[in-house]
Write an enzyme that holds these catalytic residues in place. Structure first.
Site, PDB file in Angstrom:
ATOM      1  CD  GLU A  79       1.342  -5.593  11.297  1.00 57.46           C
ATOM      2  OE1 GLU A  79       1.009  -4.640  11.346  1.00 57.46           O
ATOM      3  OE2 GLU A  79       0.335  -6.565  11.186  1.00 57.46           O
ATOM      4  NE  ARG A 131      -9.058  -5.338 -20.122  1.00 59.19           N
ATOM      5  CZ  ARG A 131     -10.196  -5.868 -20.706  1.00 59.19           C
ATOM      6  NH1 ARG A 131     -10.485  -7.037 -20.602  1.00 59.19           N
ATOM      7  NH2 ARG A 131     -10.948  -4.843 -21.661  1.00 59.19           N
ATOM      8  CG  ASP A 170     -11.222  -1.750 -22.205  1.00 64.35           C
ATOM      9  OD1 ASP A 170     -12.143  -2.098 -22.774  1.00 64.35           O
ATOM     10  OD2 ASP A 170     -10.147  -2.546 -21.523  1.00 64.35           O
ATOM     11  N   PRO A 226       0.804  -1.336   0.145  1.00 64.45           N
ATOM     12  CG  PRO A 226      -0.196  -1.272   2.014  1.00 64.45           C
ATOM     13  CD  PRO A 226       0.617  -1.842   0.971  1.00 64.45           C
TER      14      PRO A 226
END
Ligand code: ADE
Length: 266
Positions: free
Chosen positions: A128, A166, A181, A101
């Site tokens: 963690e 893709r 898209d 993150p």
């Protein structure tokens, strides 16, 4: 295009990458994947891959040794130590990406950038976190798929494999294209309809039934602009817009009645 994926949970990948477009691309030889269990590179009877954090605090931290060993073995990298003058991670030819993150945010432009590489290594963090030396001395990049915390990088790795696959030539059937898209054009996609023309009294917009190609194209472009203006106005700042697009958006601003009528189609 080849993905090497390093994880403590390889079984998580069964399913999402074994079906649909990614599987078709794998069968056609457009993309290939190899999964490596980081535990297989841990030493000792118990093959320990995590340990307590120095300085205390909750949670466990993934140890550096098994991760370094796994990547060096699979990518054929010479083991480096502190003080050696060998190539720094940033000059390595195969991107080594940590899913975390804390990474830079994944989006369509990052997917396009990754699709240019013949090979990519993805490391799925867990617990963690990952010992800082993995980030600093092994990885060339860190990517997050959004501002939320997953239980690990596995789902993020699958998202990246799917979005990048893709984009590879031939991955989508001839009848489909990635070009329209949402996000590929810098705009959200226009609404789609198929048969029947009347479903429980909800009708397909008349113009789409007309078969008038130029009018349909114009309607689609305007709907894409309108939808983007309503839902993601931030995207309009980055989108490549023609003079006609800008004129249409200016008209929408001024003519609330027109905007309302077009919205009925959304
Ligand atoms: N690992 C945990 N959360 C993540 C996220 N949002 N993106 C990438 N990897 C993650």
């Amino acid at each position: 295009m080849h993905f090497d994926i390093f994880t403590l949970f390889p079984a998580m990948f069964a399913g999402p990458l074994d079906d649909s477009i990614v599987m078709r691309a794998r069968t056609a030889g457009i993309v290939s994947l190899a999964l490596y269990n980081i535990r297989d590179y841990a030493e000792g009877k118990h093959a320990i891959t995590d340990d307590y954090p120095y300085g205390g605090g909750g949670g466990m931290v993934m140890k550096p040794e098994p991760i370094f060993r796994a990547l060096e073995s699979v990518l054929g990298l010479p083991p480096r130590s502190a003080g050696e003058l060998e190539a720094a991670p940033s000059s390595r030819p195969t991107p080594i990406i940590l899913l975390t993150p804390q990474g830079r945010r994944f989006d369509q432009s990052v997917a396009l950038e990754l699709a240019d590489h013949p090979r990519i290594a993805l490391i799925c963090g867990r617990y963690e976190g990952v010992d800082e030396r993995v980030r600093r001395q092994l990885c060339t990049d860190e990517i997050s798929i959004g501002d939320f915390v997953l239980s690990g990088g596995e789902l993020a790795a699958m998202v990246i494999v799917d979005a990048v696959t893709r984009l590879l030539p031939g991955a989508l059937g001839a009848e489909q294209g990635a070009a329209d898209d949402s996000h590929a054009t810098g705009l959200l996609e226009y609404p789609h309809y198929t048969r029947p023309p009347d479903f429980r009294g909800w009708r397909v917009p008349e113009l789409l039934l007309s078969g008038h190609h130029a009018n349909v194209q114009r309607w689609r472009r305007q709907q894409a602009l309108l939808r983007t203006a309503l839902r993601r106005p931030d995207m309009l700042e980055m989108a490549w817009l023609t003079d006609d697009d800008l004129a249409f958006l200016a008209r929408l601003e001024q003519d609330r009645e027109l905007a309302g009528r077009l919205q009925a189609d959304l």
